[in-house]
Design an enzyme around this catalytic site. Structure first.
Site, mmCIF file in Angstrom:
data_model
loop_
_atom_site.group_PDB
_atom_site.id
_atom_site.type_symbol
_atom_site.label_atom_id
_atom_site.label_comp_id
_atom_site.label_asym_id
_atom_site.label_seq_id
_atom_site.Cartn_x
_atom_site.Cartn_y
_atom_site.Cartn_z
ATOM 1 N N GLU A 86 14.710 21.228 54.646
ATOM 2 C CA GLU A 86 15.072 22.621 54.332
ATOM 3 C C GLU A 86 13.858 23.456 54.682
ATOM 4 O O GLU A 86 12.763 23.218 54.174
ATOM 5 C CB GLU A 86 15.449 22.747 52.854
ATOM 6 N N CYS A 100 12.418 30.626 49.623
ATOM 7 C CA CYS A 100 12.995 30.499 50.961
ATOM 8 C C CYS A 100 14.307 31.261 51.063
ATOM 9 O O CYS A 100 14.762 31.598 52.154
ATOM 10 C CB CYS A 100 13.194 29.035 51.322
#
Length: 558
Positions: free
Chosen positions: A306, A340
């Site tokens: 990720e 994020c």
């Protein structure tokens, strides 16, 4: 031997009833509460003590003498912890010990492995709660609420829900058996070891990256971020106290370069569980691909990552203005934009812009920026000097650009901590630099579009960024929402309607994106755990074969 085999098969079927997981309730730390008092005491303890953190290999604490410092990012003259970096010799030893520990760990029944992580969840909710929160606040710059939703709630949720998801996987069996045979699916860990590389911004991610593969029977070598070593060390201690056997998860702070040289070039490397920058992930991906072509590995390593994001809020002219403003202020500036999933670009219709502009500016000006352990702070400092310099460069670029205007914020001060004011940039061009590039800081760039160009602007939103992590549409018109779905179906792995693009909850919104945002293996779901096992089909025949011939071969005339 037969009894042991029976226990192993039991782990594949996972027949035990596990505790039903529920999302960990979050504490508010209101004035006068015991929770607030205990957390403040923990913060004071860490402010006045420097913790020395070793590497751990095979259950033994090892101090290499190559010592680095973790600073308090909002007060960078204060050392929060020192940590010993793993060297080449220790990394080699860690691999050897992991492989030696592998057979015994994977042979434990599922219930026994699960018990370790369920107990760790309870320890993090009790004995270690305030220490892991305080270390996350001071070391990673999180205010009390941001630490609570991360280091307490999400970390505990990962441990508990992963057990549930693992059990569901193990219970999946072939739906049919032909007469005279029995079909079985067993699930075994990967053949070698898994490397976990975790980021600074979520303590819970470090815990999940290391524990999820281990729950499925794998051995793991964990490299925590150097700017999050203390909180990661505390959750690691909770795992050990919960009964995690020596050698199952090795704790290896240190250089990413060394890790790459020694852990990815080994024949037994079988998987990577990664959260971090797209650039680093791409480098690792290339390295493993080159090694694969060169015949270094036994098989194809499972690469799970990720990475970055350029996450968006998109407002339709039917949207609720107050809801959009409040969600955008939270989504863009909580934790200084260092999630994020943080909102870093927004698209606003011209008809609503004047009232939204005033509300956004007023909201930003009301945000208190201060020390992370000041319970009145809404935002604190960014993580380190490199991050500070990078964010400042985007702000300075906007100040000098004819295509951009800073409408609020823009001040940077590194004299005490790495403080960057929440900043909003108004871009004339939808492809302006800060509309396209990941900044990872408290900077929101806005493009105001003509109301009549809703679909055209949706297309721009989809094509502007290489990332596809999170995004939101704000509208009360169902047609507009469905139109956004159509245009943005590949632009966000987590897509929100009338809500901010941050805050995915384990067990509710599996998290991950595609394109340059990663492999979209959805942390907080069974999809992620499937990556850490290898399925094996077993067919047992109960009826002996009496002839090798088939009926069509028998001709009564011959």
């Amino acid at each position: 031997m037969l009894r042991n085999t029976s226990r192993v098969l039991m782990s594949h079927f996972a027949r035990a009833n596990i505790p039903t997981p529920v999302n960990q309730p979050m504490l508010n730390y209101e004035v006068g509460s015991t929770h607030r008092k205990l957390l403040k005491e923990a913060c004071a303890k860490f402010r006045n003590t420097t913790i020395d953190i070793p590497c751990v290999v095979g259950g033994k604490e090892i101090r290499t003498g190559d010592v680095q410092k973790q600073l308090i990012c909002s007060d960078h003259n204060k050392v929060l912890a020192t940590f010993h970096q793993a060297n080449a010799e220790l990394l080699k030893l860690a691999v050897e010990n992991s492989m030696e520990s592998k057979a015994q760990w994977e042979s434990l029944p599922f219930e026994a492995r699960s018990a370790v992580f369920l107990k760790a969840a309870d320890l993090l909710n009790t004995k270690y709660r305030y220490d892991v929160l305080a270390s996350t606040m001071l070391g990673q710059g999180k205010t009390v609420w941001q630490a609570e939703i991360d280091a307490a709630a999400e970390g505990i949720d990962f441990l508990r829900f992963n057990v549930k998801y693992a059990q569901e996987i193990y219970q999946q069996q072939p739906p049919a058996n032909s007469a005279g045979c029995w079909n079985i699916l067993t699930y075994q860990p990967l053949e070698g070891y898994v490397v976990a590389i975790s980021p600074f911004n979520f303590t819970a991610i470090g815990l999940n990256l290391s524990s999820a593969p281990a729950l499925m029977g794998n051995v793991v070598l964990w490299k925590p971020a150097s700017t999050a070593v203390l909180s990661n060390w505390i959750v690691y201690k909770a795992l050990l106290e919960a009964g995690l056997p020596a050698g199952v998860i090795q704790f290896l702070p240190g250089s990413g370069r060394l890790v790459g040289e020694h852990l990815f070039n080994n024949r037994n490397f079988s998987g990577l569980h990664f959260t971090g920058s797209t650039g680093v992930f791409n480098d690792i991906y290339k390295k493993t691909a080159d090694n694969l072509v060169a015949g270094v590995y036994k098989g194809y390593p499972r690469i799970v990552g990720e990475t970055g994001g350029k996450d968006f809020h998109f407002l339709h002219n039917s949207g609720d203005v107050e809801n959009f403003v409040n969600n955008t202020l939270r989504g863009a500036f909580e934790y200084q934009g260092q999630k994020c999933s943080a909102c870093s670009r927004a698209y606003i219709p011209q008809s609503l812009w004047p009232q939204i502009k005033d509300r956004l500016v007023t909201g930003v000006k009301s945000m208190k920026m201060g020390q992370s352990d000041d319970f009145s702070s809404f935002v604190s400092a960014v993580i380190d000097k490199n991050s500070f310099n990078n964010i400042q460069s985007y702000i300075e670029h906007a100040k000098a650009s004819p295509d951009a205007e800073i409408i609020v914020g823009g001040k940077c001060d590194s004299s005490v901590g790495w403080f960057v004011e929440p900043t909003i940039i108004l871009a004339k061009d939808p492809h302006y630099k800060s509309m396209e590039e990941e900044i990872f800081g408290p900077v929101l760039t806005i493009y105001v579009y003509e109301d009549s160009k809703f679909e055209e602007t949706l297309k721009i939103c989809d094509e502007t960024s290489p990332y596809a992590l999170t995004g939101s549409i704000f509208s009360t018109c169902r047609y507009a929402i469905e139109t956004a779905h159509k245009y943005l179906k590949n632009a966000a792995g987590n897509f929100y309607i009338n809500d901010k693009c941050t805050g995915a909850v384990v067990g509710q919104q599996p998290f991950g994106g595609s394109r340059a945002s990663g492999t979209n293996d959805k942390a907080g779901s069974s999809l992620n755990l499937l990556r850490w096992i290898s399925a094996r089909t077993i067919k047992e025949n109960f009826v002996p074969l009496t002839s090798f011939t088939y009926p069509y071969m028998i001709d009564p005339e011959n």
